[in-house]
Structures are given as C-alpha cells and as structure tokens.
Design an enzyme around this catalytic site. Structure first.
Site, PDB file in Angstrom:
ATOM      1  N   CYS A 147     -47.482  75.336  48.694  1.00 27.47           N
ATOM      2  CA  CYS A 147     -47.460  75.492  47.261  1.00 27.47           C
ATOM      3  C   CYS A 147     -48.827  76.405  46.835  1.00 27.47           C
ATOM      4  CB  CYS A 147     -47.656  74.027  46.708  1.00 27.47           C
ATOM      5  SG  CYS A 147     -48.793  72.900  47.550  1.00 27.47           S
ATOM      6  N   TYR A 148     -49.946  76.374  47.150  1.00 30.01           N
ATOM      7  CA  TYR A 148     -51.123  76.990  47.089  1.00 30.01           C
ATOM      8  C   TYR A 148     -50.893  78.307  47.265  1.00 30.01           C
ATOM      9  CZ  TYR A 148     -54.241  72.904  45.987  1.00 30.01           C
ATOM     10  OH  TYR A 148     -54.981  71.583  45.547  1.00 30.01           O
TER      11      TYR A 148
END
Ligand SMILES: NC(=O)c1ccc[n+]([C@@H]2O[C@H](COP(=O)([O-])OP(=O)(O)OC[C@H]3O[C@@H](n4cnc5c(N)ncnc54)[C@H](OP(=O)(O)O)[C@@H]3O)[C@@H](O)[C@H]2O)c1
Length: 330
Positions: A147-148
C-alpha cells in the site's frame, strides 16, 4: 465467466476482494479458503449475509486448481509462497497480495525471511499497471504492490527525471489501522490509537526497499505513521528538483491517459479516495523544492481493487471492469 478463488477470505483484504468480486460481471467466486473450514462465509463475515453464499474451505491447492483458473492470495508473507509454486504448476494464474514476489531475492531475504520459490520470484511481475501494464497482461504470477509503495511510487514517478539525487527524497506517510491486518497489537489497540497518531518503524520499514527498488533510487527516507482511522493512506513527499519546472504539467502529462490516477488542484485527502481504486495526487513547488502528495484507500488501491485490476488485465478484460469508483463521502 472465469471461475476464481480467494484464499485468506477471513482477513481484511480477503473481505474486500469478496465485496468487489461479488458484483464483478466476469469473475465468478468458485472457491473461498481460510486456514480452516467454516460452514458458511457469513460465519466469518455476517455483513455478507444476503450478498454471498457458500462454504469456506481449509485452503487446499489441488481443490483450488480443480475449480478455478485464477486465484487471489490474501495471505501473510511466507504463507503465500507455500501456495504459489504448486498453483502455477497446476495451471492456475496467481495474484499475490503479500510481499513474497515483489522484491529481488537478496532484498527479500534481507528484509523478510528465506525465500523458498526463487524460480517463480524471478518471473513475477510487479502489479502496478501504471508501470508494468503490458507485462501484467501476459503474466501468470502478479505480485500486487504494497500500500505505501503504491501511493509513494505513483507520487514520485513523474518527477524522477527532474530529481536532484544529491538530496534525499523525504517520504512522510500515514495509514489507517486496517493496514496492519486483522490481528490486534499493542499499537493498534483502540486505547493506543484512538485520538492519537505516531510514527512506527522509522527509517526501517519494509516498504522502503520496495519503493527504492521499483523507482530505481537509493537516496530515500521513509517514515510511516499510524492514523486513528480505519482505512485510508496519505503520503507526503518532499524533494529537490534539478531546476525550476512546471510541476503541474509534468504530473498531468504523465497521468493524462490513466483511468485510476486523479490530479487535483488542491491538496488531497483520504476520504475522497476512500472506497475507490483511485490514487489522488496534488503537487506544489517553490523554486526547486517540490511537495507531492498522494492519497489512496489502503485496502483497495493499496491491495484488493488493484488486485482485481491486475486480474482484469491478465484475463484480457477492460482494466476498470467491476472496479469501485464511488467514494465513501460524505
Ligand atoms: N491490510 C492492508 O491494507 C494491506 C495492503 C496491502 C497488502 N496487504 C497484504 O495483504 C496480505 C493480507 O493482508 P490482510 O490485511 O488481509 O491480513 P489479515 O487481515 O491478517 O488476513 C490474513 C488472512 O490470511 C489467512 N491465512 C493465514 N495463513 C493461511 C493459510 N495457510 N491458509 C489460508 N489462509 C491463511 C488468515 O486466516 P485465518 O484467520 O483463517 O488464520 C487471515 O485471515 C498480507 O500479506 C498484507 O501484507 C495488506
């Protein structure tokens, strides 16, 4: 219709996959697996009552291959690679949401654990359509990005040619608590995170090597923070440019033809991308100093909806088929 399996349905990203797939016009959920069997999916997720029926199996590779052509693995790292080799050998395409097939072997082993399937790791495709769309279309194994990394790579990508790399790229990232999965810990306990905000794994988080490897840069400082929200991710990047450029044009031109990247004239927020596969971006510069910010829903663009986009591409469907676009606002 293409029959698909979801393994790890009892987790957060597994639930999001089921929600998206339940209304997908071309994928048919044929198999739901967890680490043990349940009579009904609603035993685990009562919120799916009236939406999805069916039993949950104790996940088994042979059973999966018997009934499905493509499988989503929503499993912790290390567990995924125990499934992938056999699934590929039995002719099933795989979208893996874990970190197991995202990094070069040496980097993976440095930051995670011993890799038991290096042959397939070599041939996996990193599932960020804005970077590897053509390769994803031909892939049998897609490593869905973290996600990051999704939010950070999409923010930084357009500016790489203009980066003064003698200065570090600073990445200040914030995530809702669902990013940590369903298991509760001291830091994700309600009492710790409610009305609170703090950094964690500063300078040592495992997503930093993923961002560096995919962007091909080394001089990057990454500090994630936990937000007192269930979902959502906001990433603020600061960097120095080689020269003063029209940063808005650079950003707009890079993503002009992208269905799931939106460029805004005002700073972005986590609520507006929540519930969607969009990555929302905002950029501002002052001389050579650049600020670029991105927002995604960590469970969707950061995991499950991006996984279904990848499956669409692998299956020859339109990229946006059945992909959520409406935000949770208000
Ligand atoms: N959460 C996010 O925002 C996010 C974003 C990007 C990527 N990811 C990645 O996606 C993966 C799943 O994340 P998550 O947040 O959904 O985690 P989660 O909520 O902890 O769920 C993981 C699920 O995997 C199941 N599981 C573990 N071992 C299994 C096995 N051998 N067979 C079948 N099921 C097994 C567990 O099921 P049982 O309960 O039955 O044991 C659990 O429900 C992780 O690799 C994570 O790093 C997560």
């Amino acid at each position: 219709l293409i029959d698909v399996a979801v393994v790890g349905v009892s987790g957060f990203t597994g639930l999001e996959l089921l929600k998206i797939l339940s209304s997908h016009p071309e994928f048919n959920i044929r198999y739901m697996g967890a680490s043990r069997a349940y009579k009904s999916i609603t035993d685990i997720h009562p919120s799916l009552s009236g939406v999805i029926k069916g039993e949950v199996r104790a996940s088994d590779v042979k059973e999966i291959a018997l009934v499905s052509k493509l499988v989503f693995l929503a499993l912790p790292h290390k567990s995924s690679m125990e499934f992938v080799k056999d699934l590929l050998e039995l002719g099933v395409k795989v979208v893996d949401l874990s970190a197991d097939y995202r990094l070069k072997a040496s980097s993976y082993e440095k930051h995670y654990c011993t890799h038991i399937d290096k042959k397939n790791l070599k041939n996996s495709i990193y599932g960020l359509p804005e970077l590897f769309r053509d390769e994803i279309k031909e892939a049998r194994l897609v490593a869905n990005p973290g996600c990051y990394p999704t939010a950070t790579i999409l923010a930084l990508l357009p500016f790489l040619p203009y980066l003064d790399d003698s200065y570090p790229v600073m990445v200040d990232a914030k995530s809702g608590v669902s990013g940590a999965g369903k298991k509760c810990s001291d830091s994700t306990h309600y009492v710790s995170i409610n009305e609170n905000c703090f950094s964690y794994s500063p300078l040592t988080h495992r997503h930093a090597p993923e961002i560096k490897e995919k962007l091909g840069i080394d001089n990057l400082t990454f500090v994630p923070h936990l937000l007192p929200t269930t979902r959502g991710m906001l990433v603020s990047c600061y960097l120095l440019l080689k020269e003063d450029i029209d940063v808005e044009s650079v950003l707009n031109n890079r993503y002009r033809d992208e269905l799931f990247v939106r460029v805004f004239k005002e700073p972005v927020d986590i609520k507006s991308s929540g519930g969607t596969n969009f990555c929302d971006l905002f950029v501002k510069s002052s001389g050579r100093t650049l600020f670029v910010s991105s927002s995604i829903d960590n469970l969707l663009r950061g995991a499950s909806s991006q996984a279904v986009v990848n499956a669409n591409l692998m299956s020859g469907f339109s990229e946006d088929l059945g992909i959520p676009k409406l935000t949770y606002r208000p």
